[in-house]
Design a protein around this motif. Structure first.
Motif, PDB file in Angstrom:
ATOM      1  N   PRO A 181      -2.145  -6.042  -6.851  1.00  0.00           N
ATOM      2  CA  PRO A 181      -2.439  -5.613  -8.226  1.00  0.00           C
ATOM      3  C   PRO A 181      -3.555  -4.585  -8.303  1.00  0.00           C
ATOM      4  CG  PRO A 181      -2.309  -8.011  -8.068  1.00  0.00           C
ATOM      5  CD  PRO A 181      -2.339  -7.488  -6.673  1.00  0.00           C
ATOM      6  N   GLY A 182      -4.320  -4.425  -7.222  1.00  0.00           N
ATOM      7  CA  GLY A 182      -5.415  -3.469  -7.191  1.00  0.00           C
ATOM      8  C   GLY A 182      -5.086  -2.185  -6.463  1.00  0.00           C
ATOM      9  N   VAL A 183      -3.800  -1.883  -6.234  1.00  0.00           N
ATOM     10  CA  VAL A 183      -3.423  -0.632  -5.586  1.00  0.00           C
ATOM     11  C   VAL A 183      -3.767   0.531  -6.506  1.00  0.00           C
ATOM     12  CG1 VAL A 183      -1.061  -0.515  -6.495  1.00  0.00           C
ATOM     13  CG2 VAL A 183      -1.582   0.482  -4.260  1.00  0.00           C
ATOM     14  N   LYS A 184      -4.059   1.706  -5.932  1.00  0.00           N
ATOM     15  CA  LYS A 184      -4.369   2.868  -6.766  1.00  0.00           C
ATOM     16  C   LYS A 184      -3.097   3.374  -7.437  1.00  0.00           C
ATOM     17  CE  LYS A 184      -8.677   4.401  -4.842  1.00  0.00           C
ATOM     18  NZ  LYS A 184      -9.535   5.566  -4.549  1.00  0.00           N
ATOM     19  N   THR A 185      -3.153   3.558  -8.735  1.00  0.00           N
ATOM     20  CA  THR A 185      -2.004   4.023  -9.507  1.00  0.00           C
ATOM     21  C   THR A 185      -2.265   5.436 -10.004  1.00  0.00           C
ATOM     22  OG1 THR A 185      -2.906   3.078 -11.539  1.00  0.00           O
ATOM     23  CG2 THR A 185      -1.399   1.704 -10.257  1.00  0.00           C
ATOM     24  N   SER A 186      -1.206   6.252 -10.050  1.00  0.00           N
ATOM     25  CA  SER A 186      -1.362   7.630 -10.496  1.00  0.00           C
ATOM     26  C   SER A 186      -0.367   8.015 -11.584  1.00  0.00           C
ATOM     27  CB  SER A 186      -1.209   8.590  -9.310  1.00  0.00           C
ATOM     28  OG  SER A 186      -0.011   8.344  -8.610  1.00  0.00           O
ATOM     29  N   GLN A 187       0.669   7.211 -11.816  1.00  0.00           N
ATOM     30  CA  GLN A 187       1.662   7.565 -12.828  1.00  0.00           C
ATOM     31  C   GLN A 187       1.147   7.279 -14.232  1.00  0.00           C
ATOM     32  OE1 GLN A 187       2.008   5.242 -10.464  1.00  0.00           O
ATOM     33  NE2 GLN A 187       2.932   3.359 -11.236  1.00  0.00           N
ATOM     34  N   LYS A 188       1.739   7.975 -15.201  1.00  0.00           N
ATOM     35  CA  LYS A 188       1.398   7.733 -16.606  1.00  0.00           C
ATOM     36  C   LYS A 188       2.076   6.461 -17.093  1.00  0.00           C
ATOM     37  CE  LYS A 188       1.482   9.927 -21.169  1.00  0.00           C
ATOM     38  NZ  LYS A 188       1.910  11.137 -21.936  1.00  0.00           N
ATOM     39  N   TRP A 189       3.344   6.293 -16.748  1.00  0.00           N
ATOM     40  CA  TRP A 189       4.075   5.067 -17.031  1.00  0.00           C
ATOM     41  C   TRP A 189       5.272   4.967 -16.108  1.00  0.00           C
ATOM     42  CZ3 TRP A 189       9.147   5.681 -18.360  1.00  0.00           C
ATOM     43  CH2 TRP A 189       9.542   6.864 -18.988  1.00  0.00           C
ATOM     44  N   HIS A 190       5.832   3.786 -16.002  1.00  0.00           N
ATOM     45  CA  HIS A 190       7.065   3.607 -15.225  1.00  0.00           C
ATOM     46  C   HIS A 190       7.892   2.508 -15.864  1.00  0.00           C
ATOM     47  CE1 HIS A 190       5.106   0.059 -13.347  1.00  0.00           C
ATOM     48  NE2 HIS A 190       6.351  -0.345 -13.125  1.00  0.00           N
ATOM     49  N   ALA A 191       9.183   2.585 -15.656  1.00  0.00           N
ATOM     50  CA  ALA A 191      10.111   1.551 -16.120  1.00  0.00           C
ATOM     51  C   ALA A 191      11.200   1.397 -15.064  1.00  0.00           C
ATOM     52  CB  ALA A 191      10.718   1.929 -17.470  1.00  0.00           C
ATOM     53  N   SER A 220       4.718  -1.572  -5.554  1.00  0.00           N
ATOM     54  CA  SER A 220       3.578  -1.924  -4.708  1.00  0.00           C
ATOM     55  C   SER A 220       2.510  -2.677  -5.503  1.00  0.00           C
ATOM     56  CB  SER A 220       2.980  -0.671  -4.069  1.00  0.00           C
ATOM     57  OG  SER A 220       2.478   0.212  -5.067  1.00  0.00           O
ATOM     58  N   LEU A 221       2.543  -2.546  -6.841  1.00  0.00           N
ATOM     59  CA  LEU A 221       1.649  -3.341  -7.690  1.00  0.00           C
ATOM     60  C   LEU A 221       1.901  -4.833  -7.546  1.00  0.00           C
ATOM     61  CD1 LEU A 221       1.639  -1.288 -11.018  1.00  0.00           C
ATOM     62  CD2 LEU A 221      -0.421  -2.063  -9.819  1.00  0.00           C
ATOM     63  N   MET A 222       3.135  -5.213  -7.177  1.00  0.00           N
ATOM     64  CA  MET A 222       3.480  -6.621  -7.090  1.00  0.00           C
ATOM     65  C   MET A 222       2.905  -7.277  -5.834  1.00  0.00           C
ATOM     66  SD  MET A 222       4.944  -7.026  -9.902  1.00  0.00           S
ATOM     67  CE  MET A 222       5.326  -8.756  -9.641  1.00  0.00           C
ATOM     68  N   VAL A 223       2.561  -6.489  -4.822  1.00  0.00           N
ATOM     69  CA  VAL A 223       1.959  -7.052  -3.609  1.00  0.00           C
ATOM     70  C   VAL A 223       0.468  -6.743  -3.516  1.00  0.00           C
ATOM     71  CG1 VAL A 223       4.019  -7.278  -2.195  1.00  0.00           C
ATOM     72  CG2 VAL A 223       2.886  -5.068  -2.312  1.00  0.00           C
ATOM     73  N   ASP A 249       0.811  -1.221   0.000  1.00  0.00           N
ATOM     74  CA  ASP A 249       0.000   0.000   0.000  1.00  0.00           C
ATOM     75  C   ASP A 249       0.849   1.278   0.000  1.00  0.00           C
ATOM     76  OD1 ASP A 249      -2.580   0.984  -0.272  1.00  0.00           O
ATOM     77  OD2 ASP A 249      -2.766   1.459   1.851  1.00  0.00           O
ATOM     78  N   PHE A 250       2.137   1.157  -0.301  1.00  0.00           N
ATOM     79  CA  PHE A 250       3.016   2.319  -0.461  1.00  0.00           C
ATOM     80  C   PHE A 250       2.945   2.673  -1.945  1.00  0.00           C
ATOM     81  CE2 PHE A 250       7.120   4.004   1.683  1.00  0.00           C
ATOM     82  CZ  PHE A 250       6.910   5.259   1.137  1.00  0.00           C
ATOM     83  N   ASN A 251       1.827   3.276  -2.380  1.00  0.00           N
ATOM     84  CA  ASN A 251       1.553   3.336  -3.820  1.00  0.00           C
ATOM     85  C   ASN A 251       2.363   4.379  -4.561  1.00  0.00           C
ATOM     86  OD1 ASN A 251       0.233   5.701  -3.210  1.00  0.00           O
ATOM     87  ND2 ASN A 251      -1.779   5.035  -3.930  1.00  0.00           N
ATOM     88  N   GLU A 252       3.172   5.152  -3.867  1.00  0.00           N
ATOM     89  CA  GLU A 252       4.133   6.002  -4.557  1.00  0.00           C
ATOM     90  C   GLU A 252       5.235   5.170  -5.221  1.00  0.00           C
ATOM     91  OE1 GLU A 252       2.347   8.649  -1.358  1.00  0.00           O
ATOM     92  OE2 GLU A 252       2.952   6.555  -1.562  1.00  0.00           O
ATOM     93  N   ILE A 253       5.393   3.933  -4.777  1.00  0.00           N
ATOM     94  CA  ILE A 253       6.408   3.030  -5.325  1.00  0.00           C
ATOM     95  C   ILE A 253       5.738   2.100  -6.325  1.00  0.00           C
ATOM     96  CG2 ILE A 253       8.115   1.257  -4.765  1.00  0.00           C
ATOM     97  CD1 ILE A 253       8.234   2.407  -1.935  1.00  0.00           C
ATOM     98  N   PRO A 254       6.195   2.061  -7.578  1.00  0.00           N
ATOM     99  CA  PRO A 254       5.546   1.194  -8.572  1.00  0.00           C
ATOM    100  C   PRO A 254       5.514  -0.274  -8.176  1.00  0.00           C
ATOM    101  CG  PRO A 254       7.020   2.758  -9.654  1.00  0.00           C
ATOM    102  CD  PRO A 254       7.260   2.894  -8.178  1.00  0.00           C
TER     103      PRO A 254
END
Length: 486
Positions: free
Chosen positions: A40-50, A35-38, A28-33
């Protein structure tokens, strides 16, 4: 009788490698991409990440629910044999474990759909090693004390031998979907490519010594035991050949199995985030609901049957000249006939350790949508729904559970998170589990333009003496994140 060096070495090696699976700081530290790995339904705000290859996500943890290195090797004037007795054999139970889970992220990419801005796609590859060994209490006592003296009549449980381990490479693809301003859901599909796997998890049997009729003692052993392995014999054969190309051959076989050349399996992750009201959010996820079909390079060992022996019976003095090695061999042959040891290459299914997370979070301390938020590029989740851009503080609780061979292990975490605009976010946690009651963790996420760096460390109170710690953890990584057009 002293504990065998091999058994002690195994215990200490497990202690060095041991890790736990809980990623309470990342969850739930959704500033870190990642966090999707723990979830998949975390709220996302970035346009893209790599992620920066290999450096985007590294996790190194260590835990033991029993003895520590300091318990055995501290220079405290106590005899080592006494330490083994008082701090290992007398204290640890067959529920104590040494477990190991580590991850290295090779590739990770995420992007928002051009025509579906409410949907965020992610894919990548990571390697994972997971090993758990429960403390074989009865077998350790048998090895340390023997079967004589006070152990006459004691039944030693062979089922205490319980271990499982694997190294795999995981290819994954996930979809994160904003349903409305309150609900975000997500799922992730995984293909597992196994490098090696072993398990000995459903053993049963006993060993007992009693007073004999024709000899002083008789020993009875009844066993139904199995060690299953897949992928290990290939490496073993290369090492046995001991040619000038051993290192090259091992690297080639390892690479082949990383790239879908080993035993394969499938898995699924699911998760959600739901706003009960603008300041209260509940989340949940279930990870690694999957399996691996082990059919290649399988090498299994079995021990099944029962027998009772009083050893070699010799009548003195008439048999004094007849005692020779043939009598010992006959004894061994009789035991092997009643308690056969076997090998086979039968395939088997190994199940992934399913993990479950859940949390409740309360946000407070309005930060508004001033200049620090105007260029965040997160409108798809902000309007009416993304509390993180309105509130600088969060408090809450998290629950973690993982399925292990001897049942479910659980951990409970309380946390506080503080945001300093879009540049810095800090999260501190307090976790209680079977390993420690004093686990205080701290995580930091730093965003400098498109460059993202995070570092998460657990059980900070133990860092003054790591050798005496039951738990230590470090995670860090680098990503490039686009919030708008950067």
């Amino acid at each position: 009788m002293r504990i065998p060096s091999g058994l002690l070495l195994f215990a200490l090696l497990c202690n060095v490698l041991a890790t736990a699976q809980n990623k309470q700081l990342l969850y739930d530290f959704n500033e870190i991409p990642q966090s999707l790995m723990v979830n998949p339904g975390v709220k996302t705000s970035q346009k893209w990440h790599a992620g920066i290859p290999v450096l985007s996500g590294l996790a190194f943890q260590g835990a033991t629910s029993g003895v520590t290195v300091n318990d055995l090797f501290a220079n405290d004037g106590v005899d080592f044999t006494t330490k083994v007795r008082e701090r290992l054999l007398d204290v640890m139970s067959d529920r104590d474990d040494f477990s190991s889970t580590s991850q290295i992220e090779g590739i990770t990419v995420g992007f928002r759909g051009r025509n579906r801005p409410d949907t965020y796609y992610s894919f990548g590859m990571y390697g994972e090693m997971d090993i758990i060994s429960y403390w074989p209490k009865d077998l350790a006592i048998l090895a340390f004390e023997g079967n004589g003296g006070n152990n006459i009549g004691r039944s030693f449980d062979l089922g205490d031998l319980n271990l499982r381990g694997e190294m795999i490479n995981v290819f994954h693809f996930g979809i994160n979907k904003k349903i409305d301003n309150s609900l975000t859901i997500g799922g992730r599909a995984k293909i597992y490519s196994s490098i090696f796997q072993f398990q000995s998890i459903r053993n049963s049997g006993s060993f007992v010594t009693r007073a004999g009729q024709n000899n002083i003692y008789e020993s009875t052993i009844s066993a139904d035991m199995q060690l299953q392995t897949a992928g290990i014999r290939g490496f073993y054969d290369i090492a046995e050949e001991d040619t000038g190309t051993t290192q090259k051959d091992v690297t080639s076989l390892f690479t082949e199995r990383v790239l879908l050349g080993g035993n394969l399996g499938l898995g699924l992750d699911f998760g959600f985030s739901y706003n009960l009201n603008p300041q209260t959010t509940i989340t949940g996820s279930i990870l690694d609901v999957g399996f691996i079909s082990n059919s290649k390079d399988v090498w299994n060992y079995t021990l099944n049957g029962s027998t009772t022996t009083e050893g070699i019976t010799v009548f003195l003095p008439e048999d004094i000249n007849n005692v020779d090695n043939d009598l010992w061999q006959e004894l061994l042959d009789d035991i092997e006939e009643e308690l056969p040891y076997g090998e086979n290459d039968s395939g088997y299914i190994s199940w992934r350790p399913v993990k479950l997370y859940g949390s409740v979070r309360y946000d407070f301390g309005e930060g508004g949508r001033g200049s620090v938020f105007e260029n965040c590029g997160c409108g798809v989740n902000v309007d009416g729904g993304n509390n993180r851009d309105y509130y600088r503080n969060s408090v809450g609780g998290q629950l973690f559970m993982v399925k292990r061979p001897k049942g479910v292990q659980a951990a409970l975490t309380g946390f506080y998170q503080r945001r300093f605009g879009r540049v810095l976010s800090l999260k501190t946690t307090y976790t209680v589990d079977k390993y420690t009651f004093t686990n205080v963790g701290l995580g930091a996420n730093l965003q400098l333009g498109p460059i993202n760096f995070y570092v998460l460390a657990d059980n900070l109170l133990s860092y003054s003496n790591i050798a005496d710690s039951h738990y230590a953890s470090l995670q860090f990584g680098f990503n490039i994140i686009s919030w708008n057009n950067n």
